[in-house]
Scaffold this active site. Sequence first.
Site, PDB file in Angstrom:
ATOM      1  N   ASP A   9       0.621 -11.584  -2.215  1.00 21.47           N
ATOM      2  CA  ASP A   9      -0.621 -11.326  -1.136  1.00 21.47           C
ATOM      3  C   ASP A   9      -1.757 -11.414  -2.001  1.00 21.47           C
ATOM      4  O   ASP A   9      -2.001 -11.386  -3.283  1.00 21.47           O
ATOM      5  CB  ASP A   9      -0.478  -9.890  -0.528  1.00 21.47           C
ATOM      6  CG  ASP A   9      -1.497  -9.417  -0.044  1.00 21.47           C
ATOM      7  OD1 ASP A   9      -1.701 -10.372   0.936  1.00 21.47           O
ATOM      8  OD2 ASP A   9      -2.153  -8.375  -0.088  1.00 21.47           O
ATOM      9  N   ASP A  11      -5.693 -10.207  -0.953  1.00 23.28           N
ATOM     10  CA  ASP A  11      -6.545  -9.083  -1.044  1.00 23.28           C
ATOM     11  C   ASP A  11      -5.745  -7.478  -1.216  1.00 23.28           C
ATOM     12  O   ASP A  11      -5.052  -7.391  -0.456  1.00 23.28           O
ATOM     13  CB  ASP A  11      -7.416  -8.865   0.538  1.00 23.28           C
ATOM     14  CG  ASP A  11      -8.026 -10.048   0.765  1.00 23.28           C
ATOM     15  OD1 ASP A  11      -9.083  -9.947   0.771  1.00 23.28           O
ATOM     16  OD2 ASP A  11      -7.516 -11.034   1.291  1.00 23.28           O
ATOM     17  N   ASP A 171       0.810  -5.221  -1.157  1.00 24.80           N
ATOM     18  CA  ASP A 171       0.083  -3.891  -0.906  1.00 24.80           C
ATOM     19  C   ASP A 171       0.220  -3.214   0.342  1.00 24.80           C
ATOM     20  O   ASP A 171      -0.191  -2.103   0.322  1.00 24.80           O
ATOM     21  CB  ASP A 171      -1.380  -3.925  -1.510  1.00 24.80           C
ATOM     22  CG  ASP A 171      -2.177  -4.570  -0.496  1.00 24.80           C
ATOM     23  OD1 ASP A 171      -1.811  -5.555   0.240  1.00 24.80           O
ATOM     24  OD2 ASP A 171      -3.245  -4.028  -0.113  1.00 24.80           O
TER      25      ASP A 171
END
Length: 224
Positions: A9, A11, A171
């Site tokens: 991922d 961001d 995240d």
Amino acid sequence: MADPTIVFDLDGTLVDTAPDLIDTLNVVFAREGLPPVAYATARDLIGGGARMMIARGIEAEGRALAAGDLERLFGEFIAYYADHIADRSRPFPGVTEALDALAAQGYRFAVCTNKLERLSLLLLQKLGLAERFAAICGQDTFGVQKPDPAVFRRTVAAAGGETQRAIMIGDSLTDIRTARAAEVPIIAVDFGYSERPVSDFAPDRVIGHFSQLPATIATLLPNN
């Protein structure tokens, strides 16, 4: 047999983009006569994408969006953000060292994000990271978004890898759901943009620094 593929991922995982995203949100809100959103509040809104950041930020002010306003504000957000995408955004500590170590072991890398592809590429180019990734795929690359497992599988394929020899690093709950749907292991970072502790969502492993990533990957995706 293809080299193992590590799919990241963007961001909140590879790059701490919160400063520029929140600055952009508050610039757009100022134009609308709205007060700024507090940094700590806005940081938890990032994982859902820019549209959700805008909508939830306005809802937090007790206001409703008129028809068409969300798309107009989204357009303004993207235009400003593209010009300020790496003003303050930086890779999380240990990212480059971890990528170096893993590349030396033969792993290939890809990015699978719900950020627009062109913005993802622009950000990684400005940070000097783009060339490290065999594929950089966003929400508009294939017309599907995480947690749809198709976007993960197609990202791996675009990188020249195989899903059965791939792993997800993320995240958020969205990343964990994506990995589960694609039937691949998931390592979560605990410093990203999850509203709840990411460990609550039962990823396979949790790390608190990128220095832990190579050894953790080895426990889930041996390079052999």
